[in-house]
Design an enzyme around this catalytic site. Structure first.
Site, short mmCIF file in Angstrom:
data_model
loop_
_atom_site.label_atom_id
_atom_site.label_comp_id
_atom_site.label_asym_id
_atom_site.label_seq_id
_atom_site.Cartn_x
_atom_site.Cartn_y
_atom_site.Cartn_z
CB SER B 24 -0.91 -0.01 1.22
OG SER B 24 -1.67 1.16 1.28
CG LEU B 78 -2.06 6.90 5.69
CD1 LEU B 78 -2.56 6.48 7.07
CD2 LEU B 78 -2.56 5.90 4.64
CB CYS B 139 0.20 5.00 9.07
SG CYS B 139 1.03 6.34 8.19
CB ILE B 198 7.31 -4.92 8.66
CG1 ILE B 198 8.46 -4.71 7.70
CG2 ILE B 198 7.54 -6.08 9.57
CD1 ILE B 198 9.82 -4.46 8.36
CG ASN B 199 3.44 0.51 7.60
OD1 ASN B 199 4.15 1.23 6.89
ND2 ASN B 199 2.14 0.69 7.70
N GLY B 250 8.55 -5.98 2.72
CA GLY B 250 9.75 -5.31 3.21
C GLY B 250 10.93 -5.55 2.31
N GLY B 272 7.03 -3.25 -2.63
CA GLY B 272 6.79 -1.87 -2.22
C GLY B 272 7.69 -0.88 -2.93
#
Ligand SMILES: Cc1cc2nc3c(=O)[nH]c(=O)nc-3n(C[C@H](O)[C@H](O)[C@H](O)COP(=O)(O)OP(=O)(O)OC[C@H]3O[C@@H](n4cnc5c(N)ncnc54)[C@H](O)[C@@H]3O)c2cc1C
Ligand SMILES: Cc1cc2nc3c(=O)[nH]c(=O)nc-3n(C[C@H](O)[C@H](O)[C@H](O)COP(=O)(O)O)c2cc1C
Ligand code: FES
Lengths: 266, 310
Positions: B24, B78, B139, B198-199, B250, B272
Site C-alpha cells: 500500500s 496517508l 502508519c 511489515i510497515n 519489506g 513496495g
C-alpha cells in the site's frame, strides 16, 4: 493498456561533458525524444551502485524527434548526479517518461518573459523554443551565482530564439559576468519597460517565489517549474507534494512540474 | 520456461492466481503502472493506498529522503481523497482489474475507532469491487491513531472488534514492525483473516548542517532493500505464532527476496519501494519466483510456504 501513460525507455549516452563549473551537458538517444513536450521531465536510472536506488528527475533543454536525441543539463550535487557524470558515450540505461505536465502557451496576446536561475535554465530553453515555434516574442533573464557557472552557449541559444527584438540579460550574484545582482532586479526593470502577457520561471524556490510575486504585482500571469524530491515521478507514491493556496496539496510529478504560480502556496 | 508449478495461493479467503501483491502507498492505485505492463494480467492482487472516511491532506513537504545503502524514508502521512473520492476516481478501473483476475484489496485508515468504523461502512457500501480489506494500524506518519492503533495487542484487537462485524469480506491487518508474535496472536483471536507485515520502520535523518530533519517531520518510515532482512525475521516470528496466512512485505526487489519471504512463512508477498525506482520489476520478480519454485522440484508453491529449515 493506457497509451498516454508514462513508460520506461532505454537510453544510450551520446555525449556527457562539462558545460560550466559543476554543470554537465548530457545528450542521450532514446525513443522518448519523440514524446516529450516542453517543460516535461524524465526520471533517469544511473547504472552501477545499487546502494543509491532513486532515479534522477531531469528536465530537458531540447529534443530532436527525428534523430531521437534529447539534450539535458544537470548540476552535480550528490551521489546520483556524480555517478551520472561518470557515464560515457555508448553506455546505456533506462529512463521513465515523459513525466508530468509541461509549459502551456500564454493565454492572452503579448510578449512573454522568461526567467531562469542557475540550473533552472534547461526547461526555460524548452519554453523559449515553444514560444519561438508559436511566433510569440519574448525577453529572457538568466542568472547564475558566478561567472564560472554561466552556461554561455545555452544563453546564446536563448538569444537566437529570442530574435532581433528580444532582450536577453545575463546576471551573476557577484557581478563577475553580466549584470550584478539577482534576476528579480532585472525583471523589475523589464516589467517597467515592456508589457508582458505571461512569465515563465524555473530556478531555486526563493527565486521563483520572488518572480511570482513581481509578476503578480504587475498583473502578469506566471508559470513556474517546481522541484521536489521524487520517489517515482509518475504519481505512485505521493512523496512530491506542493502546497496550494486553495488548501491541500498537488503532486509535483503529475499535476506539475509546471504550475500556475498563483495556485502555489509559497 | 513451461511452468509445472501451481502458483495460486489463498490469503485468508483472497484467492490469488500468484503470490504477488503490492505494498500500500507504493503503487498508486494501479493505473499509474499501466504504461509499464498489463497490471490486471500480471499481479495476484493489488493493495491500494490507505483511504479514510474523509479526505486527508497528508504531511507538509519534504516527505521523502534517500538514505545511503538502498533505503528511503517517507512521511507522506496517508494523503488520500476519502472513500467517496477514491471510489469515484478509481472504482471502474479497479473493477476492471478484478474482472481480469487480479484481486483488489482496499486499505482502510483512521485516526480513531470511530473513523475506522466510518471508513469500513463506506467501503462496504460503495466498493463492490473490493475482494477484501486491509486495515492499516501501523502508519508511523500520522499524529494520532496510525501506529498507536496497533501498538499493543489490546489496541489492535479493539480495531478488529470495530471492523470485523461490519464486513463479511476477508480482512487483512497491516502490522507495525514490533511485537509481531504477540500482536499477531491478538489479531487472529479477534477475527483477522490474514496479516501483512511489515510497515515502514520509524527512523530519523538529520541534516547536520542545519540541525534539522531532512524531512518536514522529525521521524519518518524507512523502507527499501535495506530493511528486507528485518522483515523476513519478523514474518518468520509471526508465522510461528499464528495459523492465519501472512503477506510478507519489506524490501522485496527480486524473486529471491520473495522466495525468502515464502520460506519464512509468507503465503503472499508484496512489492513496495522497488515499484518506485524500478517500475517494471513486478513481472520480472514473478518470473524469477516461478523459476525458483520450479527449481525446488515442487508442483505447488504452497509446499514452500514456511519451508525454512532450522
Ligand atoms: C521535475 C524536476 C526537474 C529537474 N530538472 C533538473 C535539471 O534539468 N537539471 C538539474 O541539474 N537538476 C534538475 N532537477 C534536480 C535533480 O533531480 C536533483 O538535483 C538530483 O536528483 C540530485 O540527485 P543526487 O543523487 O545527485 O543528489 P542527492 O545526494 O540525492 O542530494 C543532494 C542534494 O540535492 C537535493 N536534491 C536531491 N534530489 C532533489 C530533487 N529531486 N529536487 C531538488 N533537490 C534535490 C538534496 O536535498 C540534497 O541537498 C530536477 C528535479 C525535478 C523534480
Ligand atoms: C511512499 C510510501 C508510502 C506508503 N504508504 C503506505 C500506506 O498508505 N499504507 C500502508 O500500510 N503502508 C504504506 N507504506 C508502507 C509500505 O506499504 C510497506 O509496508 C513498506 O514500505 C515496506 O516495504 P518496502 O520496503 O518493500 O517498501 C508506504 C511506503 C512508502 C515508501
Ligand atoms: S514522485 Fe511519486 S507521486 Fe510524485
Amino acid at each position: 493498456m493506457h497509451s498516454d501513460a508514462v513508460t520506461q525507455h532505454e537510453f544510450v549516452v551520446r555525449g556527457n561533458e562539462r558545460a560550466a563549473e559543476g554543470i554537465w551537458r548530457l545528450v542521450i538517444e532514446s525513443p522518448v525524444a519523440g514524446q516529450l513536450a516542453p517543460g516535461q521531465f524524465m526520471n533517469l536510472r544511473v547504472p552501477g551502485d545499487g546502494s543509491h536506488i532513486l532515479g534522477i528527475p531531469l528536465s530537458f533543454k531540447g529534443a530532436n524527434a527525428q534523430a531521437q536525441t534529447v539534450e539535458l543539463l544537470y548540476a552535480v550535487v550528490g551521489e546520483g548526479t556524480r555517478r551520472l557524470s561518470q557515464m560515457v558515450a555508448g553506455q546505456s540505461s533506462t529512463l521513465v517518461g515523459p513525466c508530468g505536465r509541461g509549459w502551456w502557451l500564454p493565454e492572452g496576446e503579448g510578449r512573454a518573459l522568461l526567467v531562469a536561475g542557475g540550473i533552472g535554465l534547461p526547461p526555460v530553453l524548452a519554453a523559449a523554443r515553444m514560444l519561438a515555434d508559436a511566433g510569440i516574442g519574448f525577453d529572457a533573464i538568466a542568472g547564475s551565482r558566478t561567472a564560472d557557472m554561466v552556461l554561455s552557449d545555452d544563453i546564446e541559444d536563448l538569444a537566437r530564439l529570442a530574435g532581433a527584438d528580444g532582450r536577453v540579460i545575463t546576471c551573476t550574484d557577484d557581478g563577475t559576468a553580466g549584470r550584478r545582482g539577482f534576476v528579480t532586479e532585472a525583471m523589475g526593470e523589464l516589467l517597467r519597460e515592456r508589457a508582458y502577457a505571461q512569465a515563465y520561471a524555473c530556478g531555486p524556490n526563493v527565486m521563483m517565489a520572488g518572480v511570482a510575486r513581481l509578476a503578480d504585482e504587475h498583473g502578469v500571469a506566471c508559470q513556474v517549474s517546481m522541484e521536489r524530491m521524487m520517489g517515482c515521478g509518475f504519481g505512485a507514491c505521493s512523496c512530491c507534494n506542493v502546497a496550494l493556496v486553495a488548501g491541500g496539496y498537488a503532486l509535483c510529478c503529475t499535476d506539475g512540474p509546471v504550475f500556475d504560480a498563483r495556485e502555489v502556496a509559497w | 520456461m513451461v511452468s509445472t508449478v501451481s502458483m495460486a495461493v489463498d490469503l485468508g479467503g483472497i484467492r490469488m492466481r500468484n503470490p504477488l501483491n503490492t505494498a500500500s502507498g507504493t503503487y498508486g492505485n494501479g493505473v499509474q503502472f499501466e504504461g509499464f505492463y498489463d497490471v490486471g494480467a500480471t499481479l495476484g492482487a493489488i493493495t491500494c493506498k490507505g483511504v479514510a472516511a474523509v479526505p486527508w491532506d497528508g504531511n507538509p513537504a519534504p516527505r521523502l529522503a534517500e538514505l545511503p545503502g538502498s533505503a528511503i524514508m517517507n512521511s507522506v502521512g496517508l494523503q488520500n481523497p476519502g472513500v467517496r473520492g477514491f471510489v469515484e476516481r478509481y472504482g471502474d478501473y479497479l473493477q476492471g482489474l478484478r474482472d481480469r483476475g487480479c484481486q483488489v484489496i482496499c486499505q482502510i485508515a483512521g485516526h480513531s475507532l470511530d473513523e475506522y468504523r466510518q471508513a469500513t461502512e463506506l467501503f462496504e457500501e460503495l466498493a463492490p469491487f473490493a475482494s477484501g480489506f486491509e486495515v492499516n494500524i501501523s502508519c508511523p506518519n500520522i499524529a494520532q491513531g496510525g501506529a498507536a492503533m496497533g501498538a499493543t495487542p489490546e489496541a489492535a484487537a479493539q480495531v478488529m472488534s470495530v471492523v470485523r462485524p461490519l464486513t463479511a469480506r476477508p480482512v487483512v491487518v497491516k502490522m507495525a514492525p514490533h511485537d509481531v508474535a504477540e500482536i499477531g496472536r491478538a489479531l487472529e483471536a479477534s477475527g483477522a483473516d490474514a496479516l501483512s507485515l511489515i510497515n515502514t520502520i520509524p527512523g530519523m535523518a538529520i541534516d547536520i548542517r542545519t540541525r534539522r530533519s531532512r524531512l518536514a517531520r522529525a521521524t519518518a518510515g524507512v523502507s527499501g532493500p535495506a530493511i528486507h532482512a528485518i522483515a523476513v525475521r519478523m514474518v518468520w516470528e509471526c508465522a510461528n505464532a499464528v495459523t492465519i496466512p501472512i503477506c510478507g512485505i519489506g524490501g522485496v526487489a527480486s524473486g529471491a527476496d520473495a522466495a525468502e519471504m515464502i520460506l519464512a512463512g509468507a503465503t503472499a508477498v508484496s512489492v513496495g519501494t522497488a515499484n518506485l525506482y524500478d517500475p517494471t520489476c513486478v513481472p520480472r520478480i514473478l518470473v524469477e519466483l516461478e523459476e525458483w519454485a520450479c527449481g525446488q522440484g515442487v508442483s505447488d508453491i504452497n509446499e514452500l510456504i514456511g519451508a525454512f529449515e532450522c
